[in-house]
Design a protein around this motif. Structure first.
Motif, PDB file in Angstrom:
ATOM      1  N   GLU A 114       1.952  15.827   3.818  1.00  0.00           N
ATOM      2  CA  GLU A 114       1.425  17.120   3.395  1.00  0.00           C
ATOM      3  C   GLU A 114       0.810  17.040   1.993  1.00  0.00           C
ATOM      4  O   GLU A 114      -0.241  17.615   1.741  1.00  0.00           O
ATOM      5  CB  GLU A 114       2.578  18.120   3.368  1.00  0.00           C
ATOM      6  CG  GLU A 114       2.198  19.502   3.820  1.00  0.00           C
ATOM      7  CD  GLU A 114       3.450  20.330   4.011  1.00  0.00           C
ATOM      8  OE1 GLU A 114       3.772  21.109   3.111  1.00  0.00           O
ATOM      9  OE2 GLU A 114       4.129  20.146   5.055  1.00  0.00           O
ATOM     10  N   LEU A 115       1.494  16.307   1.095  1.00  0.00           N
ATOM     11  CA  LEU A 115       0.968  16.129  -0.260  1.00  0.00           C
ATOM     12  C   LEU A 115      -0.376  15.403  -0.204  1.00  0.00           C
ATOM     13  O   LEU A 115      -1.345  15.795  -0.854  1.00  0.00           O
ATOM     14  CB  LEU A 115       1.957  15.335  -1.117  1.00  0.00           C
ATOM     15  CG  LEU A 115       1.459  14.881  -2.493  1.00  0.00           C
ATOM     16  CD1 LEU A 115       1.147  16.060  -3.393  1.00  0.00           C
ATOM     17  CD2 LEU A 115       2.491  13.977  -3.171  1.00  0.00           C
ATOM     18  N   ARG A 116      -0.418  14.332   0.600  1.00  0.00           N
ATOM     19  CA  ARG A 116      -1.651  13.565   0.714  1.00  0.00           C
ATOM     20  C   ARG A 116      -2.776  14.453   1.248  1.00  0.00           C
ATOM     21  O   ARG A 116      -3.888  14.426   0.737  1.00  0.00           O
ATOM     22  CB  ARG A 116      -1.440  12.373   1.661  1.00  0.00           C
ATOM     23  CG  ARG A 116      -2.748  11.650   2.004  1.00  0.00           C
ATOM     24  CD  ARG A 116      -2.503  10.377   2.781  1.00  0.00           C
ATOM     25  NE  ARG A 116      -1.452  10.546   3.774  1.00  0.00           N
ATOM     26  CZ  ARG A 116      -0.737   9.558   4.272  1.00  0.00           C
ATOM     27  NH1 ARG A 116      -0.936   8.326   3.875  1.00  0.00           N
ATOM     28  NH2 ARG A 116       0.186   9.783   5.184  1.00  0.00           N
ATOM     29  N   VAL A 160       7.895   2.888   2.053  1.00  0.00           N
ATOM     30  CA  VAL A 160       7.281   3.030   3.378  1.00  0.00           C
ATOM     31  C   VAL A 160       7.842   4.270   4.074  1.00  0.00           C
ATOM     32  O   VAL A 160       7.103   5.054   4.679  1.00  0.00           O
ATOM     33  CB  VAL A 160       7.524   1.759   4.221  1.00  0.00           C
ATOM     34  CG1 VAL A 160       7.034   1.963   5.650  1.00  0.00           C
ATOM     35  CG2 VAL A 160       6.843   0.559   3.596  1.00  0.00           C
ATOM     36  N   GLU A 161       9.143   4.458   3.934  1.00  0.00           N
ATOM     37  CA  GLU A 161       9.785   5.613   4.563  1.00  0.00           C
ATOM     38  C   GLU A 161       9.187   6.923   4.037  1.00  0.00           C
ATOM     39  O   GLU A 161       8.856   7.824   4.804  1.00  0.00           O
ATOM     40  CB  GLU A 161      11.280   5.553   4.243  1.00  0.00           C
ATOM     41  CG  GLU A 161      12.152   6.316   5.214  1.00  0.00           C
ATOM     42  CD  GLU A 161      13.611   6.161   4.796  1.00  0.00           C
ATOM     43  OE1 GLU A 161      14.230   7.190   4.483  1.00  0.00           O
ATOM     44  OE2 GLU A 161      14.091   4.999   4.728  1.00  0.00           O
ATOM     45  N   VAL A 162       9.051   6.989   2.722  1.00  0.00           N
ATOM     46  CA  VAL A 162       8.471   8.200   2.135  1.00  0.00           C
ATOM     47  C   VAL A 162       7.028   8.375   2.572  1.00  0.00           C
ATOM     48  O   VAL A 162       6.591   9.465   2.928  1.00  0.00           O
ATOM     49  CB  VAL A 162       8.577   8.167   0.593  1.00  0.00           C
ATOM     50  CG1 VAL A 162       7.747   9.288  -0.028  1.00  0.00           C
ATOM     51  CG2 VAL A 162      10.016   8.279   0.160  1.00  0.00           C
ATOM     52  N   GLN A 163       6.289   7.247   2.566  1.00  0.00           N
ATOM     53  CA  GLN A 163       4.875   7.327   2.922  1.00  0.00           C
ATOM     54  C   GLN A 163       4.709   7.913   4.321  1.00  0.00           C
ATOM     55  O   GLN A 163       3.765   8.638   4.593  1.00  0.00           O
ATOM     56  CB  GLN A 163       4.247   5.932   2.865  1.00  0.00           C
ATOM     57  CG  GLN A 163       2.731   5.946   3.034  1.00  0.00           C
ATOM     58  CD  GLN A 163       2.177   4.585   3.402  1.00  0.00           C
ATOM     59  OE1 GLN A 163       2.857   3.782   4.044  1.00  0.00           O
ATOM     60  NE2 GLN A 163       0.944   4.305   2.999  1.00  0.00           N
ATOM     61  N   GLU A 164       5.662   7.591   5.213  1.00  0.00           N
ATOM     62  CA  GLU A 164       5.538   8.064   6.595  1.00  0.00           C
ATOM     63  C   GLU A 164       6.155   9.448   6.796  1.00  0.00           C
ATOM     64  O   GLU A 164       6.045  10.011   7.875  1.00  0.00           O
ATOM     65  CB  GLU A 164       6.178   7.044   7.545  1.00  0.00           C
ATOM     66  CG  GLU A 164       5.305   5.791   7.659  1.00  0.00           C
ATOM     67  CD  GLU A 164       6.051   4.615   8.274  1.00  0.00           C
ATOM     68  OE1 GLU A 164       7.265   4.745   8.520  1.00  0.00           O
ATOM     69  OE2 GLU A 164       5.401   3.569   8.500  1.00  0.00           O
ATOM     70  N   SER A 165       6.782   9.984   5.755  1.00  0.00           N
ATOM     71  CA  SER A 165       7.441  11.279   5.914  1.00  0.00           C
ATOM     72  C   SER A 165       6.430  12.421   5.986  1.00  0.00           C
ATOM     73  O   SER A 165       5.310  12.316   5.492  1.00  0.00           O
ATOM     74  CB  SER A 165       8.401  11.526   4.742  1.00  0.00           C
ATOM     75  OG  SER A 165       7.648  11.761   3.566  1.00  0.00           O
ATOM     76  N   TYR A 203       0.829  -1.204   0.000  1.00  0.00           N
ATOM     77  CA  TYR A 203       0.000   0.000   0.000  1.00  0.00           C
ATOM     78  C   TYR A 203       0.863   1.255   0.000  1.00  0.00           C
ATOM     79  O   TYR A 203       0.546   2.238  -0.665  1.00  0.00           O
ATOM     80  CB  TYR A 203      -0.972   0.028   1.192  1.00  0.00           C
ATOM     81  CG  TYR A 203      -1.862   1.250   1.146  1.00  0.00           C
ATOM     82  CD1 TYR A 203      -2.735   1.440   0.073  1.00  0.00           C
ATOM     83  CD2 TYR A 203      -1.804   2.243   2.113  1.00  0.00           C
ATOM     84  CE1 TYR A 203      -3.529   2.577  -0.029  1.00  0.00           C
ATOM     85  CE2 TYR A 203      -2.600   3.388   2.031  1.00  0.00           C
ATOM     86  CZ  TYR A 203      -3.453   3.545   0.962  1.00  0.00           C
ATOM     87  OH  TYR A 203      -4.232   4.673   0.855  1.00  0.00           O
ATOM     88  N   ALA A 204       1.981   1.187   0.736  1.00  0.00           N
ATOM     89  CA  ALA A 204       2.905   2.333   0.721  1.00  0.00           C
ATOM     90  C   ALA A 204       3.367   2.601  -0.703  1.00  0.00           C
ATOM     91  O   ALA A 204       3.376   3.739  -1.177  1.00  0.00           O
ATOM     92  CB  ALA A 204       4.100   2.058   1.628  1.00  0.00           C
TER      93      ALA A 204
END
Lengths: 542, 118
Positions: free
Chosen positions: B32-34, B22-27, A528-529
């Motif tokens: 902010e983009l989301r 995953v790292e980017v997703q949690e950044s 999903y990530a």
């Protein structure tokens, strides 16, 4: 013999006198598009060319092609007919078909372009177990496309009887077979590149033809739309009720619910139509996909505004008896309007009729090619390459599978073409929208935006939405039990509504949610990530 | 796509690893983009669907109101129908403006960093 019949036969007779003209106009379109197809076919070398036209179309080109794919016989013949017969209630189609684009724009187009490659199934299966979800996505793609094909083929049959004055089954089947064969040629040889160019040519022709008719209608009323509406109200016999909601859907509680059902299906269907979704892969990136939707909204919106002139123009200038006599569902209102604008007994009238009919043929042909491409792509990429061959097929084998699938789907649609005749084409397409909104849209949205969504949720939603929608249609008055049904002589209908959307769309969403909640597997958070980051940023998109 | 086994094509950038995603997703930057996308697109989607349904329901259950003549033969129903066209065009324009100002630069920054670093 009533005057209406004489009039119609006159129309048909006048048309058949100019049959050579009609046939040559159509032949010009066919030859031109075949040349484009062969040219495009020579440039089609790998799978990205075949499925996605090499991803090098500009936003404007694709916007035009999207419009071409979207403005089907339903929009042209169906809406004009629905407005001509039911006035304001027919206009809902135009509005719903347009507003629906916002769902595609705001939620679907860019993420899809960013995270998929060739098909809708790419995105649906991204974080899921591939084989079951791709099988489901492929199945629903093919079912939705076949519903849509049915509508186009019905439109083709209708045109033939009007133009060539033949009502014989042999004549109709011959034309439907011709459409089928041409579409097989377009898709197998030209792939997405050829099909995209055919869509663009067709969009320009359709817009041009509609502009011409709109101009001529408005000219008759000195560009006073209010007078046009007034005359339509008077001539239709409906009076001011013709301009108000309720003529078709306002009579009973059931028909009111049907109206809501139709409205929901229209607005939620577009973003789940596979042949529209795969268009977003033909541009270089998500930004271009977004801009092509904006172009499409502009072009399609302009076109639907003109359906006011087409539909109300037909109502104002042609007697209701004549429209119904020609086709009970109103599908021939637009070509008849062309004939009347030129003058029923004049060569000019026949020329206009021939032009508009050739445009309608081009429309049908192009949309049918787009639908076939969507379903054969999905068969080859989702089912053949990823399920049957488990991802081990070569690119060449995959594209060949798509070509074989095209031939098979072509044959199926030729067979179906003989069946649907007296159903309004717009109504038939609305069914395809309902199926798309029930089976595809929930899974697309959950996949993209809901972290917890699982394979089981996806399968429940796709199959649940699909079976509910198709099942309800099967037992609706569309299929049996009424004079206008597909099988008027039998009656096994128990579902009262013509459009299943109001039930099947919530079922699709609900089953996706429940299926996820009760599933034992953990969602793949790593995947999903990947999907989320890719869908919003375009990382790794190609 | 790992399970897709695509043949390597000429222009395909190397895909970052799942850990990097995953790292980017949690950044915070991606968050902010989301948020910039969702806080714009979600309420607007709900809004235009509600406005469209209101229009459908009015057509069904407020016949007298919808039939009120406004100008010439144009009644309320017609005007509201045309207003649906207008709002659709406006929303498309507004989203385009929002995306090119707020979303594209953020998305582009993350993308080029991820692809450059891979």
């Amino acid at each position: 013999m009533s005057p209406a019949i004489t009039h119609f036969q006159l129309a048909a007779g006048e048309a058949s006198e100019h049959r050579p003209l009609i046939i040559s106009l159509f032949a010009v379109f066919v030859v031109a598009t075949l040349i484009i197809t062969v040219w495009a076919g020579r440039q089609t070398k790998d799978a990205a060319d075949f499925y996605a036209g090499g991803r090098q179309f500009s936003a404007f080109q694709n916007g035009l092609a999207v419009s071409g794919d979207y403005m089907s016989a339903a929009s042209f013949l169906g809406i004009a007919g629905a407005i001509a017969l039911f006035g304001y209630d027919g206009f809902l189609y135009s509005i719903g078909f347009l507003v629906a684009w916002l769902v595609a724009l705001l939620l679907v187009a860019e993420p899809l372009r960013n995270s998929g490659r060739y098909t809708m199934g790419d995105v649906l299966a991204y974080r899921m177990r591939q084989r079951p979800v791709r099988t489901a996505a492929g199945t629903s793609t093919i079912v939705v496309s076949i519903f849509y094909l049915l509508a186009q083929m019905a439109g083709a049959g209708v045109l033939v009887s009007l133009l060539l004055g033949i009502t014989s089954d042999a004549g109709k089947i011959a034309i439907v077979a011709l459409v089928g064969i041409l579409m097989i040629v377009y898709v197998t040889i030209g792939g997405m590149k050829g099909t995209t160019w055919v869509q663009m040519v067709k969009a320009v022709l359709l817009i041009g033809g509609t502009l011409l008719i709109t101009f001529l209608v408005l000219l008759k009323f000195n560009f006073n739309v209010s007078d046009l509406l007034g005359e339509a109200a008077k001539n239709s016999g409906g009076g001011s009720a013709f301009l108000e909601p309720g003529l078709k859907y306002g009579l009973t509680t059931t028909s009111k619910v049907d109206f809501i059902s139709l409205g929901i299906a229209l607005v939620l269907g577009t973003a789940g139509l596979p042949h529209i979704l795969i268009r977003f892969y033909t541009v270089p990136n998500a930004k271009a996909a977004r801009k092509s939707v904006n172009w499409a909204i502009g072009i399609i919106g302009g076109f639907y505004l003109m359906t006011i002139a087409l539909g109300f123009g037909a109502a104002a200038l042609i007697s209701k008896e004549e429209i119904v006599e020609s086709n009970p569902a109103g599908n021939t209102a637009a070509p008849l309007l062309a004939l009347h604008l030129g003058g029923v007994d004049s060569a000019w009238g026949a020329i206009l009729l021939a032009t508009i009919s050739a445009v309608a043929f081009a429309t049908i042909l192009a949309v049918v090619a787009g639908l076939t491409l969507a379903s054969s792509s999905s068969f080859a990429h989702d089912i053949y390459a990823n399920v049957i061959r488990k991802g081990k097929a070569t690119e060449k084998e995959e594209v060949n599978a798509a070509r074989y699938a095209t031939v098979a789907i072509g044959i199926v649609s030729i067979a179906l073409g003989a069946m649907a005749r007296d159903l309004n084409v717009a109504g038939l397409v609305a069914l395809a929208f309902a199926v798309a909104a029930s089976a595809n849209l929930p899974t697309i949205l959950y996949s993209l935006f809901w972290k917890r969504f699982t394979t089981q949720g996806a399968l429940w939603s796709i199959y649940g939405g699909l079976v509910t929608a198709v099942g309800l249609v099967l037992f609706s008055p569309v299929v049996s039990g009424k004079a206008t049904s597909m099988f008027p002589d039998v009656d096994f209908h128990w579902f009262p509504l013509e459009n299943p959307g109001i039930i099947s769309i919530p079922v699709g969403f609900l089953l996706g949610w429940i299926g996820t909640l009760v599933s034992k597997e953990e969602p793949d958070t790593g995947k999903y990530a990947e999907l989320e980051v890719r869908s919003l940023t375009g990382t790794g998109a190609h | 796509m790992a399970t897709d086994a695509p043949p390597p094509s000429k222009s395909q950038p190397q895909l970052p690893t799942t850990e990097e995603f995953v790292e980017v997703q949690e950044s915070a930057e991606f968050g902010e983009l989301r948020r910039a996308h969702r806080s714009f697109a979600f309420p607007l989607t709900i809004g235009f669907i509600a406005w469209y349904l209101l229009y459908v329901l009015l057509s069904n259950y407020a016949g007298d109101f919808m039939g009120t003549k406004v100008a010439g033969n144009f009644n309320v129903a017609f005007i509201l129908g045309l207003a649906q066209f207008l709002t659709t065009f406006l929303i498309a324009w507004w989203y385009e403006r929002h995306s090119s100002a707020k979303l594209d630069p953020k998305a582009e920054a993350i993308k080029s960093r991820m692809e450059g670093g891979a």
